[in-house]
Design a protein around this motif. Structure first.
Motif, PDB file in Angstrom:
ATOM      1  N   LEU A  42       0.208  -1.759   0.460  1.00  0.00           N
ATOM      2  CA  LEU A  42      -0.722  -0.195   0.232  1.00  0.00           C
ATOM      3  C   LEU A  42       0.739   1.276   0.300  1.00  0.00           C
ATOM      4  N   LEU A  43       2.247   0.765   0.282  1.00  0.00           N
ATOM      5  CA  LEU A  43       2.939   2.034   1.164  1.00  0.00           C
ATOM      6  C   LEU A  43       3.129   2.707  -1.041  1.00  0.00           C
ATOM      7  N   GLU A  44       2.812   1.444  -1.395  1.00  0.00           N
ATOM      8  CA  GLU A  44       3.681   2.036  -3.119  1.00  0.00           C
ATOM      9  C   GLU A  44       2.586   3.026  -3.980  1.00  0.00           C
ATOM     10  N   LEU A  45       1.298   2.922  -3.533  1.00  0.00           N
ATOM     11  CA  LEU A  45       0.276   3.677  -4.180  1.00  0.00           C
ATOM     12  C   LEU A  45       1.550   4.898  -4.573  1.00  0.00           C
ATOM     13  N   ARG A  46       0.472   5.754  -5.648  1.00  0.00           N
ATOM     14  CA  ARG A  46       1.778   7.032  -6.027  1.00  0.00           C
ATOM     15  C   ARG A  46       0.093   8.057  -6.161  1.00  0.00           C
ATOM     16  N   THR A  47      -1.366   7.690  -5.892  1.00  0.00           N
ATOM     17  CA  THR A  47      -2.178   8.610  -5.591  1.00  0.00           C
ATOM     18  C   THR A  47      -2.795   8.996  -4.737  1.00  0.00           C
ATOM     19  N   VAL A  48      -2.173   8.250  -3.419  1.00  0.00           N
ATOM     20  CA  VAL A  48      -2.451   8.680  -2.383  1.00  0.00           C
ATOM     21  C   VAL A  48      -1.691   9.657  -1.798  1.00  0.00           C
ATOM     22  N   GLU A  49      -2.220   9.734  -0.774  1.00  0.00           N
ATOM     23  CA  GLU A  49      -0.971  10.612   0.400  1.00  0.00           C
ATOM     24  C   GLU A  49      -0.340   9.923   2.026  1.00  0.00           C
ATOM     25  N   ASP A  50      -1.373   9.287   2.272  1.00  0.00           N
ATOM     26  CA  ASP A  50      -0.928   9.081   3.102  1.00  0.00           C
ATOM     27  C   ASP A  50      -2.310   7.363   3.444  1.00  0.00           C
ATOM     28  N   VAL A  51      -0.998   6.225   4.378  1.00  0.00           N
ATOM     29  CA  VAL A  51      -2.013   4.871   4.807  1.00  0.00           C
ATOM     30  C   VAL A  51      -1.863   4.564   5.678  1.00  0.00           C
ATOM     31  N   PHE A  52      -3.060   4.516   6.839  1.00  0.00           N
ATOM     32  CA  PHE A  52      -2.945   4.206   8.477  1.00  0.00           C
ATOM     33  C   PHE A  52      -4.092   2.347   7.438  1.00  0.00           C
ATOM     34  N   PHE A  53      -3.930   3.037   9.156  1.00  0.00           N
ATOM     35  CA  PHE A  53      -4.175   1.173  10.065  1.00  0.00           C
ATOM     36  C   PHE A  53      -5.486   1.380  10.500  1.00  0.00           C
ATOM     37  N   MET A  54      -6.122   1.528   9.805  1.00  0.00           N
ATOM     38  CA  MET A  54      -7.451   1.903  11.196  1.00  0.00           C
ATOM     39  C   MET A  54      -8.374   1.374  12.161  1.00  0.00           C
ATOM     40  N   LEU A  55      -8.067   2.058  13.067  1.00  0.00           N
ATOM     41  CA  LEU A  55      -8.096   1.168  14.298  1.00  0.00           C
ATOM     42  C   LEU A  55      -9.875   1.470  14.507  1.00  0.00           C
ATOM     43  N   GLU A  56     -10.954   2.036  14.159  1.00  0.00           N
ATOM     44  CA  GLU A  56     -12.014   2.593  14.501  1.00  0.00           C
ATOM     45  C   GLU A  56     -12.519   2.929  13.747  1.00  0.00           C
ATOM     46  N   HIS A  57     -13.423   3.148  12.967  1.00  0.00           N
ATOM     47  CA  HIS A  57     -14.503   4.001  12.104  1.00  0.00           C
ATOM     48  C   HIS A  57     -16.182   4.587  13.407  1.00  0.00           C
ATOM     49  N   ILE A  58     -16.394   5.306  13.566  1.00  0.00           N
ATOM     50  CA  ILE A  58     -17.714   5.570  14.118  1.00  0.00           C
ATOM     51  C   ILE A  58     -18.293   6.077  13.243  1.00  0.00           C
ATOM     52  N   THR A  59     -19.421   5.773  12.937  1.00  0.00           N
ATOM     53  CA  THR A  59     -20.610   6.496  13.227  1.00  0.00           C
ATOM     54  C   THR A  59     -21.964   7.256  13.539  1.00  0.00           C
ATOM     55  N   GLY A  60     -22.668   8.120  13.116  1.00  0.00           N
ATOM     56  CA  GLY A  60     -23.319   7.962  14.241  1.00  0.00           C
ATOM     57  C   GLY A  60     -23.001   9.012  15.790  1.00  0.00           C
ATOM     58  N   LEU A  61     -22.043  10.036  15.628  1.00  0.00           N
ATOM     59  CA  LEU A  61     -21.021  10.386  16.269  1.00  0.00           C
ATOM     60  C   LEU A  61     -21.845  11.195  17.511  1.00  0.00           C
ATOM     61  N   LEU A 154     -10.029   7.087  13.539  1.00  0.00           N
ATOM     62  CA  LEU A 154      -8.962   6.781  14.309  1.00  0.00           C
ATOM     63  C   LEU A 154      -7.787   5.640  13.482  1.00  0.00           C
ATOM     64  N   GLY A 155      -6.917   6.556  13.307  1.00  0.00           N
ATOM     65  CA  GLY A 155      -5.575   5.135  12.739  1.00  0.00           C
ATOM     66  C   GLY A 155      -5.053   5.147  12.979  1.00  0.00           C
ATOM     67  N   VAL A 156      -3.748   4.193  12.730  1.00  0.00           N
ATOM     68  CA  VAL A 156      -2.067   4.718  13.055  1.00  0.00           C
ATOM     69  C   VAL A 156      -1.549   4.959  11.449  1.00  0.00           C
ATOM     70  N   ARG A 157      -0.523   5.648  11.019  1.00  0.00           N
ATOM     71  CA  ARG A 157      -0.238   6.361  10.542  1.00  0.00           C
ATOM     72  C   ARG A 157       1.497   5.607   9.724  1.00  0.00           C
ATOM     73  N   LEU A 158       0.994   4.945   8.799  1.00  0.00           N
ATOM     74  CA  LEU A 158       1.839   4.207   8.369  1.00  0.00           C
ATOM     75  C   LEU A 158       3.373   4.125   7.673  1.00  0.00           C
ATOM     76  N   SER A 159       2.025   5.901   6.829  1.00  0.00           N
ATOM     77  CA  SER A 159       3.702   6.140   5.686  1.00  0.00           C
ATOM     78  C   SER A 159       3.660   6.974   7.006  1.00  0.00           C
ATOM     79  N   ASP A 160       4.886   7.519   5.614  1.00  0.00           N
ATOM     80  CA  ASP A 160       5.576   9.120   5.975  1.00  0.00           C
ATOM     81  C   ASP A 160       6.117  10.245   5.715  1.00  0.00           C
TER      82      ASP A 160
END
Ligand SMILES: C[S@@+](CC[C@H](N)C(=O)[O-])C[C@H]1O[C@@H](n2cnc3c(N)ncnc32)[C@H](O)[C@@H]1O
Length: 349
Positions: A42-61, A154-160
């Motif tokens: 995923l870090l090889e993607l070229r149209t992407v600015e950052d890649v994250f490991f998603m921790l939580e996705h909350i809807t209806g907050l 909420l995610g942890v940033r894998l890319s730099d």
């Protein structure tokens, strides 16, 4: 994360890179998807600015202060241990000593961004290994909190930073294009290994370098009327270790044979930082005449400008058919990427 407007395009690159990618949701500048692929891919993607490991996705907050409690308990559930395994893997075994929370908020909420960030920090303090220290900036591990209306991710940033800024871009020019946007334009040009690609207004050379790094090609040619820009492009091309023919020229009278290039991919002067709207009236017409002459009849034209109306009318006048228009945001202002062709062949591509 990608540039706003490029979400579907970024996801098509994701799908081409990792076959099992399954879309969860698009949001502004964000694509959520599931995959079993290794994170390095995923870090090889070229149209992407950052890649994250998603921790939580909350809807209806909700918009009120109750949301802070929801954020707190979601953060307590976060699988930091797995996220840190992924992080160590992409940072080739580096030991993480510090962490921080970066929060972004879009829309109006009944609480402050800092308070949302604080709720997450308070919870994550209990979840992060005690050997790691919470800091305010310059952390090894970044946890990003992205809030948009009643939704939170909420995610942890894998890319730099090298993912979005690229290591080759040593020298910059005003109005230089973001590499991810340049890559998106190249992606839209439907690359083939036989492509002879021209960027007649190449500035720092970003588009040509991204085209070289995206897919095989035959030849890359670029030029700019400013000698200084050509020198900057030469340095960047060298740093990227790609072969590009570069010239100082006026793109209105290109010293190239008729029907000698298969793709023109270029970022036109917007008439703000470079040129003016009045100048663009004549310039756009002259440029398109020159592009039309050098392109093969089935060639594709991929352009970026914020002068939508002007460019669309010039293209129409000169017989170009608009195949696709992608609206995005460049330096805070709306702009569009246009994909256009002239022939029946182009229509079926
Ligand atoms: C928007 S910038 C391109 C930025 C480039 N994509 C990059 O990433 O650096 C437009 C470029 O067109 C060049 N330019 C303007 N008029 C030109 C002309 N008639 N012939 C050649 N280049 C021209 C400018 O010098 C400028 O570098």
């Amino acid at each position: 994360m990608t540039m706003p407007g490029l979400e579907t395009l970024a996801f098509s690159e994701v799908r081409a890179t990792v076959e099992d990618a399954e879309l969860v949701k698009f949001a502004r500048g964000v694509v959520l998807f599931r995959t079993t692929a290794v994170p390095e891919k995923l870090l090889e993607l070229r149209t992407v600015e950052d890649v994250f490991f998603m921790l939580e996705h909350i809807t209806g907050l909700g918009h009120g202060p109750d949301a802070l409690r929801v954020l707190h308990s979601a953060s307590l559930r976060a699988d930091i241990a797995t996220a840190l395994l992924f992080w160590r893997r992409v940072r080739t075994g580096k030991r993480a000593k510090t962490w921080r929370v970066v929060s972004q908020m879009v829309g109006t909420h009944g609480y402050r961004r800092v308070d949302a960030g604080q709720s997450v920090k308070d919870a994550l303090r209990r979840v992060f290994p005690t050997t790691m220290r919470l800091v305010d900036d310059e952390a090894d591990v970044e946890v990003w909190l992205w809030l948009n209306g009643s939704e939170a991710v909420l995610g942890v940033r894998l890319s730099d930073a090298t993912m979005r800024h690229r290591a080759y871009k040593r020298e910059h020019l005003p109005a230089s294009l973001r590499p991810t946007v340049a890559a998106a334009m190249c992606w839209l040009s439907q690359p083939t290994p036989d492509d002879i690609v021209l960027d007649p207004l190449c500035g720092a050379g970003t588009i040509l370098i991204e085209r070289a790094l995206l897919a095989p090609y035959e030849t890359l040619i670029g030029g700019d009327k400013r000698r200084e820009a050509v020198t900057v492009a030469e340095h960047n091309v060298k740093a990227a270790r790609v072969a590009v023919e570069l010239h100082a020229w006026d793109a209105r009278s290109l010293p190239l044979d008729a029907a000698s290039v298969t793709r023109v991919i270029t970022n036109l002067p917007f008439g703000k930082q470079i040129g003016t709207h009045a100048e663009n009236q004549a310039l756009y017409k002259a440029l398109l005449k020159a592009f039309t002459r050098v392109l093969t009849p089935d060639g594709l034209l991929v352009t970026l400008t914020s002068e939508d109306r002007l460019w669309e009318s010039v293209m129409r006048e000169q017989g170009w058919i608009l195949q696709k228009k992608v609206v995005c945001v460049i330096l805070g202002q709306p702009a569009s990427i246009f994909v256009a062709h002239r022939s029946k062949t182009g229509e079926t591509q």
